[in-house]
Design an enzyme around this catalytic site. Structure first.
Site, PDB file in Angstrom:
ATOM      1  N   PHE A  47       0.810  -1.301  -0.092  1.00  0.00           N
ATOM      2  CA  PHE A  47      -0.076  -0.138  -0.014  1.00  0.00           C
ATOM      3  C   PHE A  47       0.821   1.182  -0.031  1.00  0.00           C
ATOM      4  O   PHE A  47       1.780   1.107   0.739  1.00  0.00           O
ATOM      5  CB  PHE A  47      -0.872   0.001   1.213  1.00  0.00           C
ATOM      6  CG  PHE A  47      -1.979  -1.225   1.254  1.00  0.00           C
ATOM      7  CD1 PHE A  47      -3.119  -0.937   0.594  1.00  0.00           C
ATOM      8  CD2 PHE A  47      -1.753  -2.267   2.046  1.00  0.00           C
ATOM      9  CE1 PHE A  47      -3.919  -2.121   0.669  1.00  0.00           C
ATOM     10  CE2 PHE A  47      -2.526  -3.093   2.267  1.00  0.00           C
ATOM     11  CZ  PHE A  47      -3.849  -3.238   1.537  1.00  0.00           C
TER      12      PHE A  47
ATOM     13  N   ILE B  27       2.344  -7.481   4.822  1.00  0.00           N
ATOM     14  CA  ILE B  27       1.961  -6.320   4.399  1.00  0.00           C
ATOM     15  C   ILE B  27       3.276  -5.174   4.017  1.00  0.00           C
ATOM     16  O   ILE B  27       4.104  -5.182   4.802  1.00  0.00           O
ATOM     17  CB  ILE B  27       0.896  -5.595   5.340  1.00  0.00           C
ATOM     18  CG1 ILE B  27       0.263  -6.578   5.806  1.00  0.00           C
ATOM     19  CG2 ILE B  27       0.357  -4.216   4.984  1.00  0.00           C
ATOM     20  CD1 ILE B  27      -1.161  -6.975   4.984  1.00  0.00           C
ATOM     21  N   GLU B  28       3.140  -4.613   3.021  1.00  0.00           N
ATOM     22  CA  GLU B  28       4.013  -3.314   2.938  1.00  0.00           C
ATOM     23  C   GLU B  28       3.544  -2.047   2.753  1.00  0.00           C
ATOM     24  O   GLU B  28       2.725  -2.033   2.102  1.00  0.00           O
ATOM     25  CB  GLU B  28       4.832  -3.666   1.402  1.00  0.00           C
ATOM     26  CG  GLU B  28       5.900  -2.687   1.035  1.00  0.00           C
ATOM     27  CD  GLU B  28       6.612  -2.785  -0.249  1.00  0.00           C
ATOM     28  OE1 GLU B  28       7.357  -1.917  -0.887  1.00  0.00           O
ATOM     29  OE2 GLU B  28       6.036  -3.527  -1.198  1.00  0.00           O
ATOM     30  N   ILE B  29       4.138  -1.191   3.291  1.00  0.00           N
ATOM     31  CA  ILE B  29       3.574   0.181   3.250  1.00  0.00           C
ATOM     32  C   ILE B  29       4.873   1.053   2.584  1.00  0.00           C
ATOM     33  O   ILE B  29       6.116   0.927   3.174  1.00  0.00           O
ATOM     34  CB  ILE B  29       3.248   0.891   4.729  1.00  0.00           C
ATOM     35  CG1 ILE B  29       2.130   0.017   5.354  1.00  0.00           C
ATOM     36  CG2 ILE B  29       2.811   2.334   4.453  1.00  0.00           C
ATOM     37  CD1 ILE B  29       0.818  -0.071   4.774  1.00  0.00           C
TER      38      ILE B  29
END
Length: 170
Positions: free
Chosen positions: A86, A130-132
């Site tokens: 994201f 999850i990657e930000i």
């Protein structure tokens, strides 16, 4: 829909990702309270537990695992593992919030052509990564012809102007 050699299945966008989870309720809480998704109605004809959430133009479908052994829970955060990414408005704000929530994460940086992309990786309750990132600063450059693109509307306008200026010079 327009015929396209580069789009043989006439795809329009990502609709949803589907994740097996050990507790649909716990995962729903995570995706709502950490990532800001909101619950939506799922078809009542399903004969299995789960939940649907929506946000940022995509859905997340949580599927209650029939057996916990079906969930390959990962504990090590490996940026090269499967993940969903994201874009965010402020990496500093994301990092601060993850610290406040006591969510462990790994930082990474990618540099390409003088452009730096910062990344934070962490797991959901079942180990899905999850990657930000601030990836919208990195242009999407097709390998064969085509127009330079960006994940950001603002950056796309700038890149298109630059590409037009280059073509005028040529």
């Amino acid at each position: 829909m327009k015929e396209s050699v580069g789009n043989p299945l006439h795809l329009k966008s990502v609709n949803h990702i589907s994740l097996n989870c050990s507790s649909a309720e716990r995962s729903m809480n995570f995706y709502q309270n950490v990532l800001g998704f909101f619950p939506i109605r799922r078809p009542g004809s399903f004969d299995f537990d789960g939940a649907w959430l929506f946000g940022y133009g995509i859905g997340i479908h949580l599927l209650q695992a029939e057996a916990l052994k079906n969930i390959p829970r990962k504990t090590e955060i490996n940026p090269k593992d499967n993940h969903i990414s994201f874009q965010c408005e402020s990496m500093g704000a994301v990092e601060k919030k993850l610290k406040e929530m006591e969510i462990g994460y790994v930082r990474a940086t990618v540099e390409e052509g003088g452009i730096q992309v910062d990344q934070l990786f962490f797991h959901d309750p079942d180990g899905f990564m999850i990657e930000i990132c601030n990836c919208d600063s990195l242009p999407v450059i097709p390998l064969a012809g085509g127009m330079v693109r960006s994940c950001s509307r603002v950056n796309l306008d700038v890149l298109q102007q630059q590409q037009q200026q280059i073509q005028q010079v040529i």
